[in-house]
Design a protein around this motif. Structure first.
Motif, PDB file in Angstrom:
ATOM      1  N   SER A  77       1.116   5.966  -3.099  1.00 13.88           N
ATOM      2  CA  SER A  77       0.921   4.534  -3.379  1.00 13.88           C
ATOM      3  C   SER A  77       1.145   4.187  -4.843  1.00 13.88           C
ATOM      4  O   SER A  77       1.172   3.011  -5.201  1.00 13.88           O
ATOM      5  CB  SER A  77      -0.500   4.102  -2.975  1.00 13.88           C
ATOM      6  N   LEU A  83       1.112  -2.574  -6.257  1.00 12.68           N
ATOM      7  CA  LEU A  83       1.295  -1.758  -5.068  1.00 12.68           C
ATOM      8  C   LEU A  83       2.631  -2.150  -4.451  1.00 12.68           C
ATOM      9  O   LEU A  83       2.787  -3.251  -3.931  1.00 12.68           O
ATOM     10  CB  LEU A  83       0.158  -1.983  -4.067  1.00 12.68           C
ATOM     11  N   ASP A  86       6.242  -0.758   1.169  1.00 13.34           N
ATOM     12  CA  ASP A  86       6.378   0.556   1.796  1.00 13.34           C
ATOM     13  C   ASP A  86       7.833   1.006   1.789  1.00 13.34           C
ATOM     14  O   ASP A  86       8.750   0.182   1.913  1.00 13.34           O
ATOM     15  CB  ASP A  86       5.906   0.497   3.251  1.00 13.34           C
ATOM     16  N   ARG A  92       2.800   3.473   2.848  1.00 17.20           N
ATOM     17  CA  ARG A  92       2.055   3.996   1.711  1.00 17.20           C
ATOM     18  C   ARG A  92       0.619   4.267   2.169  1.00 17.20           C
ATOM     19  O   ARG A  92       0.069   3.558   3.011  1.00 17.20           O
ATOM     20  CB  ARG A  92       2.060   3.002   0.545  1.00 17.20           C
ATOM     21  N   ASP A 130      -5.160   6.175  -4.426  1.00 17.82           N
ATOM     22  CA  ASP A 130      -4.992   7.120  -3.333  1.00 17.82           C
ATOM     23  C   ASP A 130      -6.155   8.112  -3.254  1.00 17.82           C
ATOM     24  O   ASP A 130      -6.516   8.577  -2.172  1.00 17.82           O
ATOM     25  CB  ASP A 130      -3.676   7.890  -3.469  1.00 17.82           C
TER      26      ASP A 130
END
Length: 267
Positions: A77, A83, A86, A92, A130
């Motif tokens: 991530s 962020l 994906d 992610r 994460d």
């Protein structure tokens, strides 16, 4: 003999806080397993071959005597305010449903009949998203699989400050925020296990060196990793020859942490 499963968020996370403990457990005849939440890649995984960082994880595990390496199938991530979307082939880790990810891990824990699960602490150490997610997923997976013991790999905050000072004396490059360190990891009184792994310092250092992309790369940890793998083994052991855990099964705070992962802390 017990089965010990470590659940790091990324390949290389298994080294700094649990490698010595895993090597010690393996040397004592226990079965040791690593399950990584992510493959450590930000983009699409290579087609037809294993992601390079998972190969490095297997090399690290081999050095430590770990007999199985598994991966939950999520992408890294990243660490920062953004962020990113994906990758096209997988989610992610931060966007994974906690229950879904926990069931993936629980399936492996059931296969292994795990006795002990090692996870990140609730703060994710220094706060990586994460790591925090891996703590949540690991805690839920232990419930789903009925793992008897759950331990959070961490460090006492005062020890972090001492390590920072020692690293500066040794000219190990560190980028850190003093304000973050005041709330990172765990208070000393929460520590239930303090494991001396200096006997396994050479293995721990070799396991770190196995993560070549991180040691030779340009990431935020690369300079630190390069400095650590170049240290004489006794000096490396001085810096990283102890690993700490918090028993997450309702054990009260203690002033006498256990010296062995398989023994309870004294009150």
């Amino acid at each position: 003999m017990a089965t010990v499963v470590a659940f790091p968020a990324h390949p290389d996370d298994e080294v700094l806080h649990t490698a010595g403990t895993l090597a010690r457990a393996a040397a004592d005849g226990h079965r040791t397993v690593i399950v990584a939440a992510t493959d450590g890649l930000m983009g699409a995984a290579p087609k037809g071959s294993e992601p390079p960082r998972l190969g490095e994880l297997r090399a690290s595990a081999s050095v430590l005597g770990v007999v199985r390496v598994a991966h939950l199938g999520y992408a890294d991530s990243g660490h920062g305010k953004d962020l990113y979307p994906d990758p096209p082939d997988r989610a992610r880790f931060m966007r994974a449903q906690t229950e879904e990810a926990a069931e993936r891990l629980a399936k492996i824990l059931r296969e292994e009949n795990a006795d002990v699960l090692l996870i990140h602490d609730a703060r994710g150490g220094y706060g990586h998203r994460d790591h925090v997610k891996a703590h949540q997923v690991g805690k839920r997976a232990a419930e789903l699989a009925g793992v008897p013991r759950l331990l959070e790999a961490t460090m006492p905050r005062d020890a972090v400050s001492r390590l920072v000072r020692l690293a500066r004396l040794l000219r190990v490059p560190l980028r850190y925020d003093p304000e973050t360190l005041r709330t990172a990891y765990s208070p000393r009184e929460a520590i239930t296990h303090s494991v001396d792994v200096r006997r396994f310092a050479a293995q721990k250092q070799a396991a770190l060196a196995a993560h070549r992309s991180q040691v030779t790369g340009t990431g935020r940890s690369a300079q630190i990793f390069r400095a650590l793998v170049r240290l004489p083994s006794p000096v490396f052991g001085l810096l990283l020859g102890r690993e700490w855990f918090v028993e997450a099964t309702g054990t009260p705070p203690t002033v006498h942490p256990a010296a062995d992962l398989f023994k309870p802390a004294a009150p």
